[in-house]
Design an enzyme around this catalytic site. Sequence first.
Site, PDB file in Angstrom:
ATOM      1  CB  ALA A  97      -0.913   0.011   1.224  1.00 26.53           C
ATOM      2  N   GLY A  99       0.387   5.407   1.048  1.00 24.84           N
ATOM      3  CA  GLY A  99      -0.464   6.473   1.548  1.00 24.84           C
ATOM      4  C   GLY A  99       0.201   7.817   1.407  1.00 24.84           C
ATOM      5  CB  VAL A 104       2.948  -0.587   3.810  1.00 25.80           C
ATOM      6  CG1 VAL A 104       3.142  -1.862   4.619  1.00 25.80           C
ATOM      7  CG2 VAL A 104       2.605   0.566   4.734  1.00 25.80           C
ATOM      8  CE  LYS A 121       2.894   2.348   7.750  1.00 34.17           C
ATOM      9  NZ  LYS A 121       1.740   2.824   8.535  1.00 34.17           N
ATOM     10  CG  ASP A 214      -5.424   6.165  12.071  1.00 31.76           C
ATOM     11  OD1 ASP A 214      -6.588   6.583  11.894  1.00 31.76           O
ATOM     12  OD2 ASP A 214      -4.688   5.781  11.153  1.00 31.76           O
TER      13      ASP A 214
END
Length: 846
Positions: A97, A99, A104, A121, A214
């Site tokens: 992924a 962002g 990641v 990450k 989060d």
Amino acid sequence: MSKSFDIIADQLFSAALLQPAGERAGFVREESAGNAQLERRVMKLLSAAGSPDEKLAGAFDTARESLWRDVLREEATAGEDLSGQCVDDWRLVRRLARGGLATVYLARREDGNFDQKAAFKVLRRGLDTDDVVARFRAERQILSTLEHPSIARILDGGAMGDGRPYLVLEFVDGLPITRYCDENGVELRGRIRLLMRVLEALHHAHKHLVVHRDIKPSNILVNAEGHVSLLDFGISKLLDPESLPGGGTLTRTGVALLTPGYGSPEQQAGRPVTTASDIYQVGLVAYELITGKRPFRDLRLPGHVETPLPSRSLDDGKLRREVTGDLDAIIGMAMHDDPGRRYASALDMRDDLQRYLDHRPIVARPDTLGYRFAKLARRRPWMVPAITVAILAVAGYLATLTVYNRQLEFEKRRAQAAENFMVDLLRSPDPFTPADPELGSSITVVEALDLGVARLGSGDIDDPALQASLLDSIAGVYASLDQHREAIELGEKALAIKRELHGDNAREALAGLVMLAQQHQAIGDYDTALGYREEELALAKRLFPESHPRVGAAEAGVAALQEALGNFEESARLYALGIAKMRQAPEEHSRPLINALAALSGLLDEPDPPEAAALLEEARALANELFGADSLSMALIHVQAATAASNYRDFETATREFRAALDIYEARLGRQHGATLTALNNLGVLHTRAGEQERAEQVFRELLELSEQKYGREHRSVAVQYQNLGTVVGRQGRFAEAVPLHRQAHEIFDATLPGHFMTAYPLISLAYADLQIGEPAAAEQAARGALEILGTSDSQAYAIGVARCLAALALEAQGAETEGQQWMVDARALLAGLSVDPIYQVACRL
């Protein structure tokens, strides 16, 4: 244009950046929910994201948006893919992924020690300043303490070749909690149980002063076996502007790093985030988990006070009836706009959900008689026909209810006081309202803890039980940061309060006795540590049956101190007793059991190798099953395995095992932590035994410097490094240089451990070095001094034999040959059948 509008626009903009470019417009339109002004503002920012840099100034009309410029520049490199590259010990397999702040990758460990998958990450460019990296490393040490079955652990961290920081996280192969429940048809009560596991993990983190910030379904994964894992602990805290230089200003101007739709009102308003913010987010997830919908269709403006009820979003009549009432109240309390009106802790919310499952009254609802009776009837339907008879007991019941309500109110006030204390502690770095005006936002974790201790001593908290609990919590954090004396001071205060409240037989005192013993052992005060361990064992025997596993854990604690004091036979006996009892409940007493198995393996390595190997394998399997291959418990197993291999002169295996332990310690605790230094010391000893004296000298010189920086000069760990350095220098023939090193080691040992058998070892080495440089009188004096300390202890037969041998050689060199020969006969008798160091084999003519 209001500040609240700016905040909402920034949140939606950051969320839109996470979407594929072709889907952003539709995403913004849906999330704006008819707010045309909001949609236009965010689309303007997105348009600017694709514009040349010089055009950005016109699109950004507030100071806060300058922070996004670096992020938007990076957007041009959105196609960057590091798959296939190796970073330190990790090979990046594929991108998972990307962002707005990080990318990641699925990664595999490539150091050859063990196969391990992880989530890698790496931060975006622009956030990799020296100050951020320094704070990142300090944060990692706190996060390394979060060992909980439902928390995805941080495994490693460092910096890329270009300086960008990275984190390596436990890889969890699962589905977001909402998707898992939907795809597996999990019924309502099963969903509640999963949520309770989340709250248990969250409570563990809050106890360690870590706020998640989060919490959302995609950060709560459930694997095929139904195990819950909470991801990204501490990451949002690390990246939150409050933790960055000048971060308070960034927050005040509207840049809030949170997921739109899952932020608490205080997050959206840019106010300080506390543990209550996590409770709010759990309420949002619970709402979505039960109804399949988010509670707010659009982004929620701060100050919006209406709390939605999940039952009103349900079309299924049966499910609506089950949710109406208690679950509405629980979720409503968790999502209250006022943080002070939410649950005081994650554990409180978890307990209320358990009450709901047990059909017992919940804290979130008014405690009326009718409500309690309805709960009782549902929980015990067979009692309904007997209600008429029960009326006779109403008066007694009302009296009991009054007492219960008073107790409940008392506990709520206590929980609120605890929350206020922890909130103030977590807000210490706030540059606008710093806890210490001189330190301001640069305050360290230890300095914040010191301020918390000062507040506890000021009388602000007048509840002794709460005071003891907070003292215990802060002492535990001090201990995890190697601040042993501070931990001891607070632990002793907490123990005194508990004894005053509960008496000498208080079960609450057990954990405090263990902590105090561990801290005294860490600073080398073995006698005091043994006293606490023996007190723990006596209390455990008063509280539990002799065969109880808790008694076994206490016996293992005493065994560890007996081993440290050189009483190896008694230590082995107590370890065996404790292990047999703890095996009855291995998960409940996992850490002391693993430690005891590894320690007893080391004691039996020479007299009973097969039993030693079996014990170590049992410890390895248990540590791997309960904590994972990269856990601190597994590092202990690597150390013991390396020691055993070294004893059999399998130096290749020993080196591999020590390196595996060091990798774990450095990743989890940092280079200067006491456990890392101990493992590094063991590696230096291994180099010495393998004949690699130059490599050993390099290790010990580094350790001496690190130890003096960490502990100061007068500490047993520093003495150990002087002794080891003197040994390897002597083995390279530089005996004149070795003499002052051994003498320094003896002086520090004598000051910190007077009369302890370890004080004799530098004298033995000093005697040997004096003989090599032609100083037999000095050698005799050192050898006799060692013998005086060692006495006639059977457990020290080897050291006594070597010391008598060196004294014999010194006497012979001074012309006292007859006396020397008799001493040598006695020395050989003591050393017969023992494994003797080659240099002493030659010197003693064995």
